[in-house]
Design a protein around this motif. Structure first.
Motif, short mmCIF file in Angstrom:
data_model
loop_
_atom_site.label_atom_id
_atom_site.label_comp_id
_atom_site.label_asym_id
_atom_site.label_seq_id
_atom_site.Cartn_x
_atom_site.Cartn_y
_atom_site.Cartn_z
N ASP A 252 0.85 -1.19 0.00
CA ASP A 252 0.00 0.00 0.00
C ASP A 252 0.89 1.24 0.00
O ASP A 252 1.73 1.42 0.89
CB ASP A 252 -0.90 -0.02 1.24
CG ASP A 252 -1.91 1.11 1.29
OD1 ASP A 252 -1.78 2.07 0.50
OD2 ASP A 252 -2.82 1.05 2.13
N ALA A 253 0.70 2.12 -1.00
CA ALA A 253 1.52 3.33 -1.11
C ALA A 253 1.36 4.25 0.09
O ALA A 253 2.24 5.07 0.36
CB ALA A 253 1.17 4.08 -2.40
N GLU A 254 0.25 4.12 0.82
CA GLU A 254 0.02 4.97 1.99
C GLU A 254 0.54 4.34 3.28
O GLU A 254 0.46 4.96 4.34
CB GLU A 254 -1.48 5.24 2.13
CG GLU A 254 -2.07 6.04 0.98
CD GLU A 254 -3.54 6.32 1.17
OE1 GLU A 254 -3.87 7.45 1.58
OE2 GLU A 254 -4.36 5.41 0.92
N ASP A 255 1.10 3.13 3.18
CA ASP A 255 1.59 2.42 4.36
C ASP A 255 3.02 1.96 4.13
O ASP A 255 3.24 0.90 3.55
CB ASP A 255 0.68 1.24 4.67
CG ASP A 255 1.14 0.45 5.88
OD1 ASP A 255 2.04 0.91 6.61
OD2 ASP A 255 0.59 -0.66 6.11
N PRO A 256 4.02 2.74 4.55
CA PRO A 256 5.43 2.38 4.31
C PRO A 256 5.80 0.99 4.82
O PRO A 256 6.59 0.28 4.18
CB PRO A 256 6.20 3.47 5.06
CG PRO A 256 5.27 4.64 5.07
CD PRO A 256 3.90 4.05 5.23
N ALA A 257 5.22 0.58 5.94
CA ALA A 257 5.55 -0.73 6.51
C ALA A 257 5.15 -1.87 5.58
O ALA A 257 5.82 -2.91 5.52
CB ALA A 257 4.88 -0.90 7.87
N SER A 258 4.07 -1.68 4.81
CA SER A 258 3.58 -2.74 3.91
C SER A 258 4.49 -2.93 2.71
O SER A 258 4.41 -3.94 2.02
CB SER A 258 2.17 -2.40 3.43
OG SER A 258 2.20 -1.34 2.47
N GLN A 259 5.36 -1.97 2.46
CA GLN A 259 6.22 -2.01 1.28
C GLN A 259 7.49 -2.84 1.50
O GLN A 259 8.28 -3.02 0.57
CB GLN A 259 6.57 -0.59 0.85
CG GLN A 259 5.34 0.22 0.46
CD GLN A 259 5.56 1.72 0.48
OE1 GLN A 259 6.66 2.21 0.20
NE2 GLN A 259 4.52 2.47 0.80
N ALA A 260 7.68 -3.33 2.72
CA ALA A 260 8.83 -4.16 3.06
C ALA A 260 8.37 -5.57 3.40
O ALA A 260 7.54 -5.76 4.29
CB ALA A 260 9.59 -3.56 4.24
N ILE A 261 8.87 -6.55 2.68
CA ILE A 261 8.50 -7.95 2.87
C ILE A 261 9.77 -8.75 3.15
O ILE A 261 10.75 -8.63 2.43
CB ILE A 261 7.80 -8.52 1.63
CG1 ILE A 261 6.48 -7.77 1.38
CG2 ILE A 261 7.54 -10.02 1.78
CD1 ILE A 261 5.80 -8.16 0.06
N THR A 262 9.74 -9.56 4.21
CA THR A 262 10.90 -10.38 4.56
C THR A 262 10.56 -11.86 4.41
O THR A 262 9.53 -12.32 4.90
CB THR A 262 11.35 -10.11 6.01
OG1 THR A 262 11.71 -8.72 6.14
CG2 THR A 262 12.57 -10.95 6.37
N VAL A 263 11.42 -12.60 3.71
CA VAL A 263 11.24 -14.04 3.53
C VAL A 263 12.51 -14.75 3.98
O VAL A 263 13.61 -14.17 3.98
CB VAL A 263 10.92 -14.41 2.06
CG1 VAL A 263 9.60 -13.79 1.64
CG2 VAL A 263 12.04 -13.96 1.12
N ASN A 264 12.38 -16.01 4.36
CA ASN A 264 13.52 -16.83 4.75
C ASN A 264 13.82 -17.85 3.65
O ASN A 264 12.91 -18.38 3.01
CB ASN A 264 13.22 -17.57 6.06
CG ASN A 264 13.03 -16.61 7.22
OD1 ASN A 264 13.81 -15.69 7.41
ND2 ASN A 264 11.98 -16.82 8.00
N HIS A 265 15.10 -18.11 3.44
CA HIS A 265 15.49 -19.09 2.43
C HIS A 265 16.82 -19.72 2.81
O HIS A 265 17.52 -19.26 3.71
CB HIS A 265 15.62 -18.41 1.05
CG HIS A 265 16.78 -17.48 0.94
ND1 HIS A 265 17.99 -17.87 0.41
CD2 HIS A 265 16.93 -16.17 1.30
CE1 HIS A 265 18.83 -16.85 0.44
NE2 HIS A 265 18.22 -15.80 0.98
N GLY A 266 17.17 -20.80 2.12
CA GLY A 266 18.41 -21.50 2.41
C GLY A 266 19.32 -21.61 1.21
O GLY A 266 20.16 -22.52 1.15
#
Length: 243
Positions: A88-102
Motif C-alpha cells: 500500500d503506497a500509503e503504508d510504508p511498513a507494507s512495502q517491506a516484505i521479509t522471507v527466509n530461504h536456504g
C-alpha cells in the motif's frame, strides 16, 4: 537386532544433524517495493503525466504480492512464502516484505501479482485478505489484484476521478500475473540480504495496450479493459537495487 536398532539411531541422528544444518543455513531476504512514476518517487497528491501527456494525481495505489519463489543456480524454483502481502503506497511498513530461504546463490525472483483463484472462493478471510482492506468486490468477482485511483483533468468521469480497480479470477478474466525478475548478474558466493523492486505507475498506461485516461478513466469489474490494464501492469516491476 541390536545392529538394526543402532543403525536406525544413527540414521535418525544424521537426519537430525542435516535438519540443524539446514536451519542454520536459513537467511533472511528483505524485499523493498519502491513505488515510482517513471524516475520519480510516487507521492500521494503530487501531479504527474502519462507517456501520452495526460495529467493525473494518485490518491490510492495498492497491489497484492503472493507465492514468492527464488531460483537457484540449477534453474530450480523454491517457494519461500505462500502468504499474500498487500503493498500500500500509503503504508510504508507494507512495502517491506521479509522471507527466509536456504539458498547460497539466487538467480531470479518470481511472485504472483494478485491472489490465486482458490483464495478468491474461500469465503471471508482475515489479515491482508480482510474485505475491510478495500480490495474485495463480491463473492462473484473476488479480490482486486491492483488498485490505482486518483484524479485527472482529462477524465470524463464524475468529479474528474480516475479509478482502476482491476480484478477477476475466472477463465478469460484472470487479472493476476506471474512476475519473473532476473538478478543480473546472479549473486555468487555472497549472501543476498536485500532487493529493491521498482513498481512504476506509468506502466499501467503503456506497453501492450495504450490506455488513455480521457477514453477509459474507470475500471471497476472484470472484463476486456481489466485484462488490458493487467497486461500493462505486469511490466511495472524491475530490479532497482540489490545488496
Amino acid at each position: 537386532m541390536g545392529i538394526m536398532i543402532y543403525t536406525r539411531k544413527m540414521i535418525a541422528l544424521v537426519m537430525a544433524c542435516i535438519g540443524v544444518m539446514q536451519l542454520c543455513a536459513q537467511q533472511k531476504l528483505n524485499l523493498q517495493f519502491v513505488n515510482m512514476v517513471g524516475e520519480s518517487k510516487l507521492n500521494i497528491g503530487d501531479s504527474y503525466k502519462t507517456s501520452f501527456d495526460e495529467p493525473f494525481t494518485v490518491r490510492r495505489f495498492k497491489y497484492y504480492i503472493s507465492n514468492i519463489q527464488l531460483q537457484d543456480d540449477h534453474q530450480q524454483w523454491h517457494k519461500v512464502s505462500s502468504e499474500c502481502f498487500l503493498v500500500d503506497a500509503e503504508d510504508p511498513a507494507s512495502q517491506a516484505i521479509t522471507v527466509n530461504h536456504g539458498l547460497k546463490n539466487i538467480k531470479s525472483i518470481k511472485f504472483l501479482l494478485g491472489v490465486d483463484s482458490i483464495k478468491n472462493v474461500s469465503g471471508v478471510q482475515t489479515g491482508t485478505l480482510d474485505p475491510a482492506r478495500g480490495m474485495f468486490w463480491t463473492w462473484n468477482s473476488g479480490y482486486i489484484v491492483a488498485k490505482l485511483e486518483g484524479k485527472s483533468s482529462v477524465s470524463k468521469a464524475l468529479g474528474r476521478y480516475m479509478t482502476y480497480d482491476v480484478g477477476g479470477y475466472k477463465p478469460g478474466e484472470n487479472a493476476s500475473r506471474w512476475i519473473v525478475l532476473p538478478l543480473t548478474p546472479a549473486t555468487k558466493n555472497k549472501p543476498l540480504q536485500a532487493i529493491s523492486i521498482k513498481a512504476d505507475v506509468l506502466a499501467w498506461f503503456k506497453g501492450e495496450n495504450k490506455i488513455l485516461i480521457a477514453e477509459n478513466a474507470v475500471c471497476h469489474e472484470p472484463g476486456i479493459l481489466a485484462m488490458k490494464l493487467a497486461d500493462n501492469y505486469s511490466h511495472m516491476f524491475s530490479i532497482l537495487q540489490k545488496q
